[in-house]
Design an enzyme around this catalytic site. Structure first.
Site, PDB file in Angstrom:
ATOM      1  N   GLY A  35       0.799  -1.223   0.000  1.00  0.00           N
ATOM      2  CA  GLY A  35       0.000   0.000   0.000  1.00  0.00           C
ATOM      3  C   GLY A  35       0.831   1.273   0.000  1.00  0.00           C
ATOM      4  O   GLY A  35       0.282   2.370   0.029  1.00  0.00           O
ATOM      5  N   ASP A  87       2.910   4.454  -1.191  1.00  0.00           N
ATOM      6  CA  ASP A  87       2.988   5.291  -2.381  1.00  0.00           C
ATOM      7  C   ASP A  87       3.786   6.541  -2.038  1.00  0.00           C
ATOM      8  O   ASP A  87       4.371   6.635  -0.958  1.00  0.00           O
ATOM      9  CB  ASP A  87       1.574   5.613  -2.914  1.00  0.00           C
ATOM     10  CG  ASP A  87       0.729   6.394  -1.920  1.00  0.00           C
ATOM     11  OD1 ASP A  87       1.220   7.412  -1.399  1.00  0.00           O
ATOM     12  OD2 ASP A  87      -0.430   6.001  -1.671  1.00  0.00           O
ATOM     13  N   TYR A 133      -3.424  -0.546   6.764  1.00  0.00           N
ATOM     14  CA  TYR A 133      -4.788  -0.547   6.230  1.00  0.00           C
ATOM     15  C   TYR A 133      -5.788  -0.870   7.344  1.00  0.00           C
ATOM     16  O   TYR A 133      -5.624  -1.849   8.074  1.00  0.00           O
ATOM     17  CB  TYR A 133      -4.907  -1.570   5.102  1.00  0.00           C
ATOM     18  CG  TYR A 133      -4.416  -1.062   3.760  1.00  0.00           C
ATOM     19  CD1 TYR A 133      -3.941   0.244   3.600  1.00  0.00           C
ATOM     20  CD2 TYR A 133      -4.464  -1.881   2.634  1.00  0.00           C
ATOM     21  CE1 TYR A 133      -3.518   0.708   2.368  1.00  0.00           C
ATOM     22  CE2 TYR A 133      -4.039  -1.427   1.391  1.00  0.00           C
ATOM     23  CZ  TYR A 133      -3.571  -0.124   1.270  1.00  0.00           C
ATOM     24  OH  TYR A 133      -3.163   0.334   0.037  1.00  0.00           O
ATOM     25  N   LYS A 175       3.040   2.859  -9.111  1.00  0.00           N
ATOM     26  CA  LYS A 175       3.114   4.075  -8.291  1.00  0.00           C
ATOM     27  C   LYS A 175       4.328   4.884  -8.704  1.00  0.00           C
ATOM     28  O   LYS A 175       5.417   4.314  -8.903  1.00  0.00           O
ATOM     29  CB  LYS A 175       3.229   3.696  -6.812  1.00  0.00           C
ATOM     30  CG  LYS A 175       2.006   2.979  -6.279  1.00  0.00           C
ATOM     31  CD  LYS A 175       0.866   3.937  -6.033  1.00  0.00           C
ATOM     32  CE  LYS A 175      -0.375   3.209  -5.534  1.00  0.00           C
ATOM     33  NZ  LYS A 175      -1.499   4.113  -5.300  1.00  0.00           N
ATOM     34  N   ASP A 209       0.222   6.340 -10.959  1.00  0.00           N
ATOM     35  CA  ASP A 209      -0.485   6.957  -9.838  1.00  0.00           C
ATOM     36  C   ASP A 209       0.510   7.726  -8.968  1.00  0.00           C
ATOM     37  O   ASP A 209       1.438   7.137  -8.414  1.00  0.00           O
ATOM     38  CB  ASP A 209      -1.160   5.848  -9.009  1.00  0.00           C
ATOM     39  CG  ASP A 209      -2.069   6.389  -7.927  1.00  0.00           C
ATOM     40  OD1 ASP A 209      -2.109   7.620  -7.728  1.00  0.00           O
ATOM     41  OD2 ASP A 209      -2.757   5.574  -7.271  1.00  0.00           O
ATOM     42  N   ASP A 256     -15.314   6.120  -5.013  1.00  0.00           N
ATOM     43  CA  ASP A 256     -14.815   5.351  -3.879  1.00  0.00           C
ATOM     44  C   ASP A 256     -16.022   5.041  -2.990  1.00  0.00           C
ATOM     45  O   ASP A 256     -16.788   5.941  -2.638  1.00  0.00           O
ATOM     46  CB  ASP A 256     -13.774   6.176  -3.114  1.00  0.00           C
ATOM     47  CG  ASP A 256     -13.170   5.412  -1.949  1.00  0.00           C
ATOM     48  OD1 ASP A 256     -11.985   5.092  -2.007  1.00  0.00           O
ATOM     49  OD2 ASP A 256     -13.906   5.139  -0.978  1.00  0.00           O
ATOM     50  N   HIS A 310     -11.972   3.387  -7.659  1.00  0.00           N
ATOM     51  CA  HIS A 310     -10.840   3.162  -6.771  1.00  0.00           C
ATOM     52  C   HIS A 310     -11.172   1.977  -5.868  1.00  0.00           C
ATOM     53  O   HIS A 310     -12.291   1.865  -5.364  1.00  0.00           O
ATOM     54  CB  HIS A 310     -10.612   4.402  -5.901  1.00  0.00           C
ATOM     55  CG  HIS A 310      -9.620   4.191  -4.796  1.00  0.00           C
ATOM     56  ND1 HIS A 310      -9.952   4.295  -3.466  1.00  0.00           N
ATOM     57  CD2 HIS A 310      -8.306   3.844  -4.837  1.00  0.00           C
ATOM     58  CE1 HIS A 310      -8.874   4.046  -2.734  1.00  0.00           C
ATOM     59  NE2 HIS A 310      -7.864   3.766  -3.531  1.00  0.00           N
ATOM     60  N   ALA A 311     -10.188   1.075  -5.679  1.00  0.00           N
ATOM     61  CA  ALA A 311     -10.419  -0.056  -4.771  1.00  0.00           C
ATOM     62  C   ALA A 311      -9.091  -0.434  -4.134  1.00  0.00           C
ATOM     63  O   ALA A 311      -8.081   0.238  -4.325  1.00  0.00           O
ATOM     64  CB  ALA A 311     -11.032  -1.222  -5.512  1.00  0.00           C
ATOM     65  N   GLU A 371     -10.336  -1.101 -10.263  1.00  0.00           N
ATOM     66  CA  GLU A 371      -9.064  -1.422  -9.609  1.00  0.00           C
ATOM     67  C   GLU A 371      -9.191  -2.695  -8.767  1.00  0.00           C
ATOM     68  O   GLU A 371     -10.239  -2.978  -8.181  1.00  0.00           O
ATOM     69  CB  GLU A 371      -8.633  -0.252  -8.700  1.00  0.00           C
ATOM     70  CG  GLU A 371      -7.269  -0.455  -8.062  1.00  0.00           C
ATOM     71  CD  GLU A 371      -6.726   0.812  -7.408  1.00  0.00           C
ATOM     72  OE1 GLU A 371      -7.519   1.729  -7.106  1.00  0.00           O
ATOM     73  OE2 GLU A 371      -5.496   0.877  -7.209  1.00  0.00           O
TER      74      GLU A 371
HETATM   75 MG   LIG Z   1      -4.719   5.841  -6.300  1.00  0.00          MG
END
Ligand SMILES: [Mg+2]
Length: 443
Positions: free
Chosen positions: A24, A26, A34, A222, A250, A328, A355-356, A386
């Site tokens: 996760g 970025d 998360y 990313k 992204d 989202d 978005h997921a 996603e």
């Molecule tokens: Mg994103």
């Protein structure tokens, strides 16, 4: 039949220590754990069914969302579920217009994330009582009832209820065929799992070749922390997937506007379909400037995962500021507000690519995008949802991916329910996993 008076609303802070593996990560969120504020709604009905709702967070801060859920609870407790869904627009407005709580929003930030968690639980309960997966509940709903769930306040200058009705009427043509198509083949997905910023090149290669073997044809990488690093990683992934497959990038809000244009001009050789969140999610005109500058390079702008509400989406659409719209399921005010955004996107002819990832976002948003295809957009052109391969094992009804597509859920509800043992283990700070980790930090 909808039934029961809401007798209990509980909420807890559930966290997964994903930062330990760099999952996760970025350019802006380097160490996310998360997490979810997890809401459970019970009624006095004899069926014993419960509604489960989540909103997604990155660890710290979940306790603030939990507080906001508790502050909203008074609007839900002792209400008859029939009265809520019978006037869902009115209830949505009540929840988002609380005379004191709206000051810390309105319809954005923590209080809106909390609103999403509560409403997601109500939609789950409604779908469960009707014995249908949420997407099917929406597909089978007559257009008038569906529209009665949406608060059109602040968007009637671009979409009136009458226009929305027309869109839904149009969407009925061929809907049975599209439903059969979804059940047979699913909704196309792309993967973000291979190329988190914190992964080494070896991990990236390994995950990418596995994804290729599994039939994935669309990949997201990313970018945004270091240009030379991005060039190396994008080259690596483009070489691995070949020229024909789809690549997205992204930046997670890393750049100023001119920097975004400059940086993406350097990455254009890797032929990305879009650059996602190039700059601040609040900068509508900045997104428009970037869109205009990158159009000649064939790069679109995608955004939405941190878009506050339908009003900002409205303006992004009005300003030609995005070419791919990313709803989202836990940022906007649940299904109610997402429906208004799907209908606006349809009016503007902009593809929705949700978005997921996170915790449960795949589980939830698949329902919305499958509904969108069957009943609103009727198109798969430039559209995909996603997918991130994390934490599904904690859900009672996890997503099913076949041939890189989301297969429509068959179980009743919104796929929001987590396994009891997972919640127990990952509750913060008293679950077994956290007790151990926190004790380790103290030593
Ligand atoms: Mg994103």
């Amino acid at each position: 039949m909808v039934r029961g008076r809401i007798s209990r609303l509980s909420v807890c802070d559930v966290r997964f220590p994903t930062s330990l593996g760099g999952h996760g990560s970025d350019a802006m969120h380097t160490d996310p754990d998360y997490s979810a504020a997890y809401v459970i709604i019970e009624t006095d009905a004899e069926d014993g069914l419960k509604g489960y709702g989540i909103t997604f967070t990155l660890g710290k801060g979940t306790e603030v969302v939990v507080c906001a859920v508790n502050a909203l609870a008074q609007h839900v407790l002792n209400k008859d579920l029939r009265d809520i869904v019978g006037d869902f627009r009115g209830f949505y407005r009540q929840l988002t217009s609380d005379g004191q709580l709206r000051w810390i929003g309105p319809e954005k930030g923590v209080v809106h994330l909390a609103t999403a968690a509560v409403l997601n639980a109500l939609w789950d309960l409604w779908a469960k009582q009707e014995g249908k997966p949420l997407w099917k509940l929406l597909v089978d709903m007559d257009p008038k009832t569906l529209l009665s769930c949406i608060d059109f306040r602040y968007i009637t200058d671009v979409l009136t209820e009458e226009e929305a009705y027309e869109i839904l009427q149009k969407g009925r043509v061929g809907n049975r065929e599209r439903e059969a198509q979804m059940l047979a083949h699913g909704y196309p997905a792309y993967t973000t799992s291979c190329a988190w910023l914190g992964y080494s090149d070896d991990t990236l290669k390994q995950l990418c070749s596995k994804a290729l073997k599994d039939g994935w044809t669309r990949f997201k990488v990313k970018v945004g922390a270091d240009l030379q690093d991005d060039i190396r990683r994008c080259r690596l992934i483009r070489d691995m997937i070949g020229p024909e497959k789809t690549l997205m990038m992204d930046a997670n809000q890393r750049w100023d506007v001119p920097e975004a244009v400059e940086w993406m001009s350097r990455l254009a050789e890797f032929k990305p379909l879009w650059i996602e969140e190039p700059t601040s999610p609040d900068d509508i005109l900045g997104h428009a400037t970037i869109s205009k500058a990158l159009a000649p390079l064939g790069i679109g702008v995608a955004t939405g995962e941190q878009c506050h509400n339908r009003v900002i989406f409205k303006q992004l659409l009005q300003a030609n500021a995005l070419q791919f719209l990313q709803i989202d399921s836990c940022r906007l005010g649940s299904v109610n507000e997402n429906l208004s955004v799907l209908l606006m996107a349809q009016k503007f002819g902009i593809p929705v690519c949700p978005h997921a990832g996170g915790v449960g976002l795949c589980e939830l948003v698949q329902h919305l995008i499958i509904f969108d295809y069957i009943a609103v957009s009727a198109s798969l052109k430039n559209r995909m949802c996603e997918y991130v391969d994390h934490l599904h094992e904690h859900f009672k009804y996890p997503v099913i991916i076949k041939k890189a597509s989301y297969m429509p859920p068959k179980d009743a509800g919104y796929s929001t329910e987590m396994k009891e043992e997972s919640v127990k283990k990952h509750r913060f700070p008293d679950g077994e996993v956290w007790k151990k980790l926190l004790a380790g930090q103290e030593n």
